[in-house]
Design a protein around this motif. Sequence first.
Motif, PDB file in Angstrom:
ATOM      1  N   PRO A  49       0.827  -1.201   0.000  1.00 32.90           N
ATOM      2  CA  PRO A  49       0.000   0.000   0.000  1.00 32.90           C
ATOM      3  C   PRO A  49       0.867   1.259   0.000  1.00 32.90           C
ATOM      4  O   PRO A  49       1.876   1.332   0.709  1.00 32.90           O
ATOM      5  CB  PRO A  49      -0.803  -0.112   1.296  1.00 32.90           C
ATOM      6  CG  PRO A  49      -0.793  -1.574   1.624  1.00 32.90           C
ATOM      7  CD  PRO A  49       0.542  -2.074   1.138  1.00 32.90           C
ATOM      8  N   ALA A  50       0.473   2.224  -0.794  1.00 31.46           N
ATOM      9  CA  ALA A  50       1.198   3.485  -0.864  1.00 31.46           C
ATOM     10  C   ALA A  50       1.067   4.232   0.457  1.00 31.46           C
ATOM     11  O   ALA A  50       0.015   4.214   1.098  1.00 31.46           O
ATOM     12  CB  ALA A  50       0.652   4.346  -1.994  1.00 31.46           C
ATOM     13  N   ALA A  98     -10.649   2.083  -1.338  1.00 30.95           N
ATOM     14  CA  ALA A  98      -9.590   2.079  -2.354  1.00 30.95           C
ATOM     15  C   ALA A  98      -8.213   2.205  -1.720  1.00 30.95           C
ATOM     16  O   ALA A  98      -8.056   2.705  -0.605  1.00 30.95           O
ATOM     17  CB  ALA A  98      -9.804   3.231  -3.333  1.00 30.95           C
ATOM     18  N   GLN A  99      -7.236   1.751  -2.488  1.00 29.73           N
ATOM     19  CA  GLN A  99      -5.844   1.960  -2.119  1.00 29.73           C
ATOM     20  C   GLN A  99      -5.014   2.002  -3.393  1.00 29.73           C
ATOM     21  O   GLN A  99      -5.411   1.472  -4.426  1.00 29.73           O
ATOM     22  CB  GLN A  99      -5.340   0.882  -1.176  1.00 29.73           C
ATOM     23  CG  GLN A  99      -5.406  -0.520  -1.714  1.00 29.73           C
ATOM     24  CD  GLN A  99      -4.969  -1.540  -0.675  1.00 29.73           C
ATOM     25  OE1 GLN A  99      -4.080  -1.287   0.124  1.00 29.73           O
ATOM     26  NE2 GLN A  99      -5.587  -2.704  -0.683  1.00 29.73           N
ATOM     27  N   ILE A 100      -3.895   2.666  -3.287  1.00 31.46           N
ATOM     28  CA  ILE A 100      -2.918   2.634  -4.361  1.00 31.46           C
ATOM     29  C   ILE A 100      -1.828   1.672  -3.913  1.00 31.46           C
ATOM     30  O   ILE A 100      -1.302   1.795  -2.808  1.00 31.46           O
ATOM     31  CB  ILE A 100      -2.338   4.031  -4.653  1.00 31.46           C
ATOM     32  CG1 ILE A 100      -3.450   4.978  -5.106  1.00 31.46           C
ATOM     33  CG2 ILE A 100      -1.241   3.938  -5.717  1.00 31.46           C
ATOM     34  CD1 ILE A 100      -3.000   6.418  -5.282  1.00 31.46           C
ATOM     35  N   LEU A 101      -1.536   0.712  -4.767  1.00 30.96           N
ATOM     36  CA  LEU A 101      -0.487  -0.249  -4.477  1.00 30.96           C
ATOM     37  C   LEU A 101       0.739   0.093  -5.305  1.00 30.96           C
ATOM     38  O   LEU A 101       0.621   0.415  -6.489  1.00 30.96           O
ATOM     39  CB  LEU A 101      -0.958  -1.667  -4.807  1.00 30.96           C
ATOM     40  CG  LEU A 101      -2.176  -2.137  -4.016  1.00 30.96           C
ATOM     41  CD1 LEU A 101      -2.634  -3.503  -4.515  1.00 30.96           C
ATOM     42  CD2 LEU A 101      -1.878  -2.187  -2.533  1.00 30.96           C
ATOM     43  N   VAL A 102       1.899   0.018  -4.677  1.00 26.59           N
ATOM     44  CA  VAL A 102       3.145   0.339  -5.363  1.00 26.59           C
ATOM     45  C   VAL A 102       4.012  -0.905  -5.486  1.00 26.59           C
ATOM     46  O   VAL A 102       3.954  -1.812  -4.661  1.00 26.59           O
ATOM     47  CB  VAL A 102       3.925   1.477  -4.653  1.00 26.59           C
ATOM     48  CG1 VAL A 102       3.137   2.780  -4.677  1.00 26.59           C
ATOM     49  CG2 VAL A 102       4.284   1.112  -3.229  1.00 26.59           C
ATOM     50  N   TRP A 103       4.803  -0.893  -6.528  1.00 28.14           N
ATOM     51  CA  TRP A 103       5.772  -1.954  -6.802  1.00 28.14           C
ATOM     52  C   TRP A 103       7.134  -1.303  -6.896  1.00 28.14           C
ATOM     53  O   TRP A 103       7.365  -0.462  -7.752  1.00 28.14           O
ATOM     54  CB  TRP A 103       5.401  -2.661  -8.093  1.00 28.14           C
ATOM     55  CG  TRP A 103       6.419  -3.601  -8.652  1.00 28.14           C
ATOM     56  CD1 TRP A 103       7.429  -4.238  -7.999  1.00 28.14           C
ATOM     57  CD2 TRP A 103       6.517  -4.014 -10.011  1.00 28.14           C
ATOM     58  NE1 TRP A 103       8.141  -5.036  -8.860  1.00 28.14           N
ATOM     59  CE2 TRP A 103       7.588  -4.905 -10.116  1.00 28.14           C
ATOM     60  CE3 TRP A 103       5.780  -3.721 -11.155  1.00 28.14           C
ATOM     61  CZ2 TRP A 103       7.957  -5.500 -11.310  1.00 28.14           C
ATOM     62  CZ3 TRP A 103       6.150  -4.312 -12.339  1.00 28.14           C
ATOM     63  CH2 TRP A 103       7.227  -5.195 -12.413  1.00 28.14           C
ATOM     64  N   ARG A 104       8.008  -1.686  -5.995  1.00 33.68           N
ATOM     65  CA  ARG A 104       9.374  -1.172  -5.979  1.00 33.68           C
ATOM     66  C   ARG A 104      10.347  -2.322  -6.210  1.00 33.68           C
ATOM     67  O   ARG A 104      10.096  -3.442  -5.783  1.00 33.68           O
ATOM     68  CB  ARG A 104       9.679  -0.483  -4.655  1.00 33.68           C
ATOM     69  CG  ARG A 104       8.856   0.780  -4.450  1.00 33.68           C
ATOM     70  CD  ARG A 104       9.280   1.554  -3.214  1.00 33.68           C
ATOM     71  NE  ARG A 104       8.468   2.746  -3.055  1.00 33.68           N
ATOM     72  CZ  ARG A 104       8.675   3.898  -3.700  1.00 33.68           C
ATOM     73  NH1 ARG A 104       9.692   4.006  -4.530  1.00 33.68           N
ATOM     74  NH2 ARG A 104       7.886   4.936  -3.506  1.00 33.68           N
ATOM     75  N   ASP A 105      11.465  -2.025  -6.863  1.00 30.34           N
ATOM     76  CA  ASP A 105      12.487  -3.053  -7.049  1.00 30.34           C
ATOM     77  C   ASP A 105      13.322  -3.177  -5.776  1.00 30.34           C
ATOM     78  O   ASP A 105      13.065  -2.501  -4.774  1.00 30.34           O
ATOM     79  CB  ASP A 105      13.332  -2.787  -8.300  1.00 30.34           C
ATOM     80  CG  ASP A 105      14.185  -1.528  -8.199  1.00 30.34           C
ATOM     81  OD1 ASP A 105      14.323  -0.947  -7.091  1.00 30.34           O
ATOM     82  OD2 ASP A 105      14.747  -1.119  -9.233  1.00 30.34           O
ATOM     83  N   GLU A 106      14.329  -4.023  -5.835  1.00 28.44           N
ATOM     84  CA  GLU A 106      15.158  -4.293  -4.651  1.00 28.44           C
ATOM     85  C   GLU A 106      15.844  -3.037  -4.119  1.00 28.44           C
ATOM     86  O   GLU A 106      16.138  -2.941  -2.932  1.00 28.44           O
ATOM     87  CB  GLU A 106      16.238  -5.342  -4.975  1.00 28.44           C
ATOM     88  CG  GLU A 106      15.732  -6.616  -5.594  1.00 28.44           C
ATOM     89  CD  GLU A 106      15.427  -6.488  -7.096  1.00 28.44           C
ATOM     90  OE1 GLU A 106      16.149  -5.781  -7.831  1.00 28.44           O
ATOM     91  OE2 GLU A 106      14.426  -7.085  -7.521  1.00 28.44           O
ATOM     92  N   SER A 107      16.120  -2.090  -4.995  1.00 22.25           N
ATOM     93  CA  SER A 107      16.789  -0.855  -4.567  1.00 22.25           C
ATOM     94  C   SER A 107      15.805   0.190  -4.026  1.00 22.25           C
ATOM     95  O   SER A 107      16.220   1.239  -3.554  1.00 22.25           O
ATOM     96  CB  SER A 107      17.584  -0.256  -5.734  1.00 22.25           C
ATOM     97  OG  SER A 107      16.699   0.297  -6.700  1.00 22.25           O
ATOM     98  N   GLY A 108      14.509  -0.096  -4.126  1.00 18.98           N
ATOM     99  CA  GLY A 108      13.503   0.845  -3.654  1.00 18.98           C
ATOM    100  C   GLY A 108      12.952   1.755  -4.738  1.00 18.98           C
ATOM    101  O   GLY A 108      12.074   2.581  -4.477  1.00 18.98           O
TER     102      GLY A 108
END
Length: 173
Positions: free
Chosen positions: A6-7, A58-68
């Motif tokens: 979740p953002a 509602a929610q905004i979902l974020v996808w970050r890589d290993e470095s953030g």
Amino acid sequence: MIQLTPAAEADLPEIAALSNWAYRGTGAVASWTVESYLEGERTTAEALRADLAANPEAQILVWRDESGELQGHCWLEAGPDGAWYLGLLSVRPDRQDRKLGRTLLAAAEDHARARGGRRMQMTVINVRDTLIAWYQRRGYGLTGETRPFPYGDERFGRPLRDDLCFVVLERGL
């Protein structure tokens, strides 16, 4: 599989920047999903904050890589009868040739399914034939339903055409 989280409030400016890059081509590399028939920003951190406050499901979902580093995000909202709404699906335009969009879409569907979702719905502007076809290749079908475009509400940009509306797509989960 990717991890969606979740953002947080602090993520909203970065989410708005990525959305504007993906939808309006404001970054160094243009996206194939640029909405050239709208001008102005796609969204702002303030608009996202207001939309989240107005939609408690509602929610905004974020996808970050290993470095953030932010790779993508989406809006998910639980609705009645197991129907979930997906919106604002965005991935980094400079990495779109790596199947990030389909990976994010699958993760969003898994997220909804794990929470009782039975169908996913979305709206797409009617003139976005290439994007509609992309979703159809991933199992979404046009429902035949349309919704009006919010002319006069510049939170989504200023339309350069007068024939815009939203088409509804849906897929069983």
